[in-house]
Design a protein around this motif. Structure first.
Motif, mmCIF file in Angstrom:
data_model
loop_
_atom_site.group_PDB
_atom_site.id
_atom_site.type_symbol
_atom_site.label_atom_id
_atom_site.label_comp_id
_atom_site.label_asym_id
_atom_site.label_seq_id
_atom_site.Cartn_x
_atom_site.Cartn_y
_atom_site.Cartn_z
ATOM 1 N N ALA A 120 -21.515 19.157 -13.708
ATOM 2 C CA ALA A 120 -22.465 19.402 -14.276
ATOM 3 C C ALA A 120 -23.772 19.786 -13.390
ATOM 4 O O ALA A 120 -23.757 19.101 -12.360
ATOM 5 C CB ALA A 120 -23.105 17.702 -14.984
ATOM 6 N N LEU A 121 -24.423 20.713 -13.682
ATOM 7 C CA LEU A 121 -25.226 21.317 -12.952
ATOM 8 C C LEU A 121 -26.833 21.017 -13.169
ATOM 9 O O LEU A 121 -27.229 21.076 -14.410
ATOM 10 C CB LEU A 121 -25.224 22.756 -12.744
ATOM 11 N N ARG A 122 -27.511 20.317 -12.020
ATOM 12 C CA ARG A 122 -29.072 19.947 -12.703
ATOM 13 C C ARG A 122 -29.920 20.747 -11.381
ATOM 14 O O ARG A 122 -29.681 20.877 -10.172
ATOM 15 C CB ARG A 122 -29.259 18.686 -12.202
ATOM 16 N N SER A 123 -30.880 21.503 -11.990
ATOM 17 C CA SER A 123 -31.786 22.252 -11.331
ATOM 18 C C SER A 123 -33.139 21.303 -11.035
ATOM 19 O O SER A 123 -33.499 20.510 -11.870
ATOM 20 C CB SER A 123 -31.979 23.682 -11.725
ATOM 21 N N ALA A 124 -33.957 21.761 -10.226
ATOM 22 C CA ALA A 124 -35.403 21.016 -9.692
ATOM 23 C C ALA A 124 -36.418 21.150 -11.275
ATOM 24 O O ALA A 124 -36.916 20.233 -11.346
ATOM 25 C CB ALA A 124 -35.917 21.553 -8.754
ATOM 26 N N ASP A 125 -35.963 22.371 -11.965
ATOM 27 C CA ASP A 125 -36.905 22.536 -12.840
ATOM 28 C C ASP A 125 -36.462 21.779 -14.120
ATOM 29 O O ASP A 125 -37.032 22.015 -15.375
ATOM 30 C CB ASP A 125 -37.003 23.891 -13.262
ATOM 31 N N GLY A 126 -35.459 21.161 -14.135
ATOM 32 C CA GLY A 126 -34.938 20.408 -15.247
ATOM 33 C C GLY A 126 -33.814 21.046 -16.145
ATOM 34 O O GLY A 126 -33.372 20.252 -17.131
ATOM 35 N N ALA A 270 -30.921 27.306 4.605
ATOM 36 C CA ALA A 270 -30.352 27.025 3.205
ATOM 37 C C ALA A 270 -29.485 25.871 3.305
ATOM 38 O O ALA A 270 -28.150 26.061 3.810
ATOM 39 C CB ALA A 270 -29.783 28.069 2.495
ATOM 40 N N ARG A 271 -30.046 24.652 3.284
ATOM 41 C CA ARG A 271 -29.137 23.282 3.459
ATOM 42 C C ARG A 271 -28.087 23.220 2.447
ATOM 43 O O ARG A 271 -28.502 23.186 1.303
ATOM 44 C CB ARG A 271 -30.207 22.070 3.673
ATOM 45 N N LEU A 272 -27.081 22.614 2.763
ATOM 46 C CA LEU A 272 -25.976 22.587 1.912
ATOM 47 C C LEU A 272 -25.459 20.919 2.271
ATOM 48 O O LEU A 272 -25.035 20.986 3.455
ATOM 49 C CB LEU A 272 -24.804 23.523 1.852
ATOM 50 N N GLU A 273 -25.058 20.126 1.327
ATOM 51 C CA GLU A 273 -24.507 19.057 1.270
ATOM 52 C C GLU A 273 -23.282 18.923 0.350
ATOM 53 O O GLU A 273 -23.311 19.384 -0.724
ATOM 54 C CB GLU A 273 -25.581 17.921 0.654
ATOM 55 N N VAL A 274 -22.424 18.329 0.981
ATOM 56 C CA VAL A 274 -21.214 18.169 0.195
ATOM 57 C C VAL A 274 -20.620 16.566 0.323
ATOM 58 O O VAL A 274 -20.756 16.005 1.282
ATOM 59 C CB VAL A 274 -20.042 18.969 1.208
ATOM 60 N N ASP A 293 -37.502 27.438 -0.016
ATOM 61 C CA ASP A 293 -38.780 27.067 -0.809
ATOM 62 C C ASP A 293 -38.817 25.546 -0.795
ATOM 63 O O ASP A 293 -39.621 25.209 -1.727
ATOM 64 C CB ASP A 293 -38.979 27.944 -1.797
ATOM 65 N N GLY A 294 -37.531 24.803 -0.679
ATOM 66 C CA GLY A 294 -37.581 23.409 -0.967
ATOM 67 C C GLY A 294 -37.114 23.067 -2.189
ATOM 68 O O GLY A 294 -36.710 21.763 -2.377
ATOM 69 N N SER A 295 -36.726 23.935 -2.934
ATOM 70 C CA SER A 295 -36.245 23.542 -4.330
ATOM 71 C C SER A 295 -34.753 23.222 -4.067
ATOM 72 O O SER A 295 -34.031 23.517 -3.176
ATOM 73 C CB SER A 295 -36.172 24.697 -5.225
ATOM 74 N N VAL A 296 -34.333 22.196 -5.099
ATOM 75 C CA VAL A 296 -32.996 21.577 -4.817
ATOM 76 C C VAL A 296 -32.297 21.599 -6.265
ATOM 77 O O VAL A 296 -32.590 21.708 -7.254
ATOM 78 C CB VAL A 296 -33.352 20.009 -4.774
ATOM 79 N N ARG A 297 -30.815 21.910 -6.032
ATOM 80 C CA ARG A 297 -29.855 22.139 -7.191
ATOM 81 C C ARG A 297 -28.825 21.292 -6.833
ATOM 82 O O ARG A 297 -28.260 21.371 -5.658
ATOM 83 C CB ARG A 297 -29.586 23.678 -7.484
ATOM 84 N N THR A 298 -28.202 20.309 -7.861
ATOM 85 C CA THR A 298 -27.305 19.602 -7.479
ATOM 86 C C THR A 298 -25.798 19.862 -8.568
ATOM 87 O O THR A 298 -26.415 20.058 -9.793
ATOM 88 C CB THR A 298 -27.473 18.261 -7.576
ATOM 89 N N GLN A 299 -24.709 19.583 -8.206
ATOM 90 C CA GLN A 299 -23.801 19.937 -9.047
ATOM 91 C C GLN A 299 -22.806 18.353 -8.870
ATOM 92 O O GLN A 299 -22.405 18.095 -7.876
ATOM 93 C CB GLN A 299 -22.932 20.896 -9.032
ATOM 94 N N VAL A 300 -22.599 17.699 -10.008
ATOM 95 C CA VAL A 300 -21.850 16.575 -9.816
ATOM 96 C C VAL A 300 -20.557 16.659 -10.777
ATOM 97 O O VAL A 300 -20.523 17.067 -11.718
ATOM 98 C CB VAL A 300 -22.604 15.313 -10.289
#
Length: 310
Positions: A120-126, A270-274, A293-300
């Motif tokens: 499931a992918l979630r972006s900073a803009d909702g 471009a920071r990547l967390e795993v 630019d500080g925007s964050v995207r996450t996939q779970v």
């Protein structure tokens, strides 16, 4: 009177003659060699030795004084500056004008079994969406498709002593794509869109296979995932060592339930967390990307499908 004198002269002459005879006889007895009984003759040579006169004693005032004791050697000071170490030669460049690069450490790797993960992918803009990681392997060769917050990448290759060994990776860019090729015998990564090559090294990965290499390192020996992990990664614009800092254990809430994970982060613009889940074969169950630019995207992860055991 004359007769008396004549008799005296005769007696004196006779006495002198007798003395001469006795003297002659004694000389013959003295000069005769003495007989030797049972001993060989000894030869004796006399040498005229001139005695050396002793040197005159020096006056008391001229005698040297006793030698003074030598001073102890001075200790070596710890602050002595050591000679500079010779400069390390640059690593040899492979053929074809490939630029030299820093080489990371080698790790033990167990190739992960085939698996398909949906996220499931979630972006900073909702906005919401889906992401995919499809890993297929027979233990020797593999095909990988990744589509998510790190971009859309297709990778294929094999395995070697350093783990996963990509041969080609294609990055999708809008309606088009660009590729890189790993020419391992030549020791080069060819950046096809730029028309040039960079140095390759055993254990190198592309932007998709690096995730499965991390999983394989955990499968082979979790103790390797301490402090930091360095992996050489080839991308469209070049190749470099990417350092993943191990941040520690963390519980991640997913649609499949809570999972115990090991949290790693790659620093940079471009920071990547795993988040790798040991109970799920060290698969990456969560990823998070922070743009410049500080925007964050996450996939779970929300689904894990594994190939049936042979």
């Amino acid at each position: 009177m004359l007769g008396r004198h004549a008799r005296l002269l005769a007696l004196c002459g006779l006495s002198l003659l007798l003395h001469l005879i006795v003297i002659a006889w004694l000389e013959t007895r003295i000069s005769a060699p003495l007989p030797l009984i049972g001993n060989p003759a000894l030869a004796v040579r006399l040498t005229d030795v001139t005695p050396v006169a002793p040197a005159p004693a020096a006056p008391a005032a001229a005698l040297p004084s006793p030698m003074p004791a030598l001073p102890a050697p001075a200790p070596v000071q710890a602050s002595v500056e050591a000679a500079p170490a010779p400069a390390r030669p640059a690593p040899p460049q492979p053929a074809g004008g490939v630029a030299a690069a820093e080489m990371p450490s080698r790790y033990r790797v167990t190739v992960p079994p085939s698996a398909t993960l949906r996220y499931a992918l979630r972006s900073a803009d909702g906005s919401d969406g889906e992401a995919l990681l499809d890993w297929q392997t027979d233990g020797v060769n593999y095909r990988l498709a990744l589509d998510g917050i790190t971009g859309a990448i297709e990778s294929e290759g094999g395995t070697d002593d350093a783990g996963i060994a990509p041969l080609r990776a294609r990055y999708r860019l809008g309606a088009g794509s660009a590729a890189i090729a790993f020419e391992r015998e030549r020791g080069a990564i060819v950046l096809e869109s730029l028309g040039r090559s960079v140095q390759d090294t055993p254990g190198s990965q592309d932007g998709a296979s690096v995730l499965m290499q991390l999983a394989g390192i955990g499968l082979a020996d979790p103790d390797q995932l301490q402090d930091m992990v360095d992996i050489y990664v080839g991308r469209l614009d070049g190749a470099a060592v990417e350092r993943f800092q191990v941040l520690g254990k963390e519980t991640v809430e997913t649609p499949l339930g809570a999972m115990e994970t090991l949290h790693l982060a790659r620093a940079g613009a471009a920071r990547l967390e795993v988040w790798l889940a040991p109970e799920q074969g060290w698969l990456p169950v969560q990823l998070r990307a922070t743009a410049p630019d500080g925007s964050v995207r996450t996939q779970v992860v929300k689904e894990i499908r594994r190939a049936p055991a042979p």
